[in-house]
Design a protein around this motif. Sequence first.
Motif, short mmCIF file in Angstrom:
data_model
loop_
_atom_site.label_atom_id
_atom_site.label_comp_id
_atom_site.label_asym_id
_atom_site.label_seq_id
_atom_site.Cartn_x
_atom_site.Cartn_y
_atom_site.Cartn_z
N TYR B 14 40.74 32.82 48.55
CA TYR B 14 41.51 33.72 49.41
C TYR B 14 41.71 33.16 50.82
CZ TYR B 14 41.51 37.18 45.75
OH TYR B 14 41.72 37.82 44.56
N GLU B 23 40.45 26.16 41.50
CA GLU B 23 41.38 27.21 41.08
C GLU B 23 41.47 27.27 39.55
OE1 GLU B 23 44.90 26.37 43.42
OE2 GLU B 23 43.74 26.66 45.25
N ARG B 27 40.67 30.47 37.13
CA ARG B 27 41.61 30.96 36.10
C ARG B 27 40.93 31.01 34.73
NH1 ARG B 27 45.48 28.00 38.75
NH2 ARG B 27 45.23 26.28 37.29
N SER B 40 37.06 43.13 38.59
CA SER B 40 38.20 43.37 37.69
C SER B 40 39.54 43.43 38.43
CB SER B 40 37.98 44.65 36.89
OG SER B 40 37.90 45.75 37.79
N SER B 41 39.50 43.81 39.73
CA SER B 41 40.78 43.85 40.45
C SER B 41 41.31 42.44 40.75
CB SER B 41 40.62 44.65 41.75
OG SER B 41 39.74 43.98 42.62
N GLU B 44 43.48 40.42 37.23
CA GLU B 44 44.91 40.43 36.87
C GLU B 44 45.67 39.29 37.55
OE1 GLU B 44 46.91 44.23 36.89
OE2 GLU B 44 48.85 43.23 36.82
N GLN B 45 45.32 39.04 38.80
CA GLN B 45 46.00 37.96 39.53
C GLN B 45 45.89 36.63 38.79
OE1 GLN B 45 46.38 36.08 44.00
NE2 GLN B 45 44.87 37.67 43.72
N ARG B 47 44.95 36.11 35.63
CA ARG B 47 45.55 36.16 34.29
C ARG B 47 47.07 36.04 34.38
NH1 ARG B 47 42.89 40.42 30.30
NH2 ARG B 47 44.28 39.27 28.95
N TYR B 48 47.62 36.62 35.43
CA TYR B 48 49.08 36.48 35.59
C TYR B 48 49.46 35.02 35.83
CZ TYR B 48 53.78 36.50 37.31
OH TYR B 48 55.10 36.20 37.46
N TYR B 49 48.67 34.31 36.63
CA TYR B 49 49.00 32.90 36.89
C TYR B 49 48.98 32.09 35.61
CZ TYR B 49 48.38 34.03 41.84
OH TYR B 49 48.50 34.58 43.07
N PHE B 51 49.53 33.25 32.65
CA PHE B 51 50.68 33.70 31.86
C PHE B 51 51.98 33.07 32.37
CE2 PHE B 51 54.19 36.82 31.74
CZ PHE B 51 54.37 36.91 30.36
N ALA B 52 52.13 33.09 33.69
CA ALA B 52 53.39 32.63 34.29
C ALA B 52 53.61 31.13 34.10
CB ALA B 52 53.43 32.98 35.77
N ARG B 53 52.54 30.38 33.96
CA ARG B 53 52.66 28.93 33.74
C ARG B 53 53.39 28.59 32.46
NH1 ARG B 53 47.90 25.17 35.62
NH2 ARG B 53 48.06 25.79 37.79
#
Lengths: 171, 166
Positions: B14, B23, B27, B40-41, B44-45, B47-49, B51-53
């Motif tokens: 951060y 990093e 991930r 847990s908050s 998602e960040q 997991r999204y990265y 996914f987006a790859r």
Amino acid sequence: MKSGEFIEKVLPVNRKLYRFAYRLLANREEAEDIVQETFMRLWNKRKKLTEYRNIDAFAMIITKNLCIDSIKSRNRNVMDVDSPFNTKDEVSPYEKTELADSVMNARQIIDNLPDQQKMIIQLRDIEGYSFEEIAEIMDLNINTIRVNLSRARKKVRDSLTKKYDYELKRN
Amino acid sequence: MNLNEIEALLKRFYDGESSLEEEQRLRDYFNQEIVPDHLSSHQEQFRYYNFAREEKNPQSDLESDLIKKIGQENIGKTYGKRHRTFYFITGIAASILIFIGVYFQFIAKPNNTAYNIEDTYEDPEAAYAEAKKALLLVSEKFNAGVNDFNKFSSFNQYKELITRKN
């Protein structure tokens, strides 16, 4: 550079370029057009392409500039017509997988970041570029990039935390 | 991976100070494990990265479009060469045509009109009569001239008579 070498060395970057353009424009067709335009420019420069240290970053710079031009002309058109038309695509059914659903919040938050932070997150956290490469692509110094990246990551974290807290309170 | 390590990595992340390897570890951690509630908050960040790859346009195949275009560019080049010789040949053909046109229009025309005989009579009978009249006139005048030569022929007769007597 001949077409075989071009396809082998330059073509694979098209996915990164597409994701970057789509992140910025939120419009699939426009993103594809820009990637195609980028490749036409790369192809026209194929003789000089081997001189570039980093073809990836060079391609990304072309795409970034095309996207920024497109956003500018889009803003102008919106002001000219004076109507709130929305060029953003809806999420297609293909993208609505279970996995996509579970990360939809993060996606929305990143999509709503300022363009510069959006680009830096895209380049670093999604495409995994080094700070040196991002500095070259964004034409910013590394420190500025670290600062903006930190701000963007914290914004994503804070927005997600708020959402989680809100959902916890509701349940 | 122990929790303290993850929390230290998160702080660096951060602050924008983490390396690409660090990093990647974050991930991987958030992608595979069921994480403690207080993390847990963040999950998602990351997991999204991940996914987006892997994201690509699901509706059309951009890559094969691009390969097609690159192929067309090659064909376009050879077409270009053919076009150039085509233009060269049509250029020559066009200049020959222009030369021929100019020749007949401006240079050959006076000669043509000099030999151009036009009909003045439409009725052949009238033309015949007129021609006969003209020829009669010519023969009349001609005969008038020739009559004088008759004097020479009588002169010749007398001259012969004289030479025979001698």
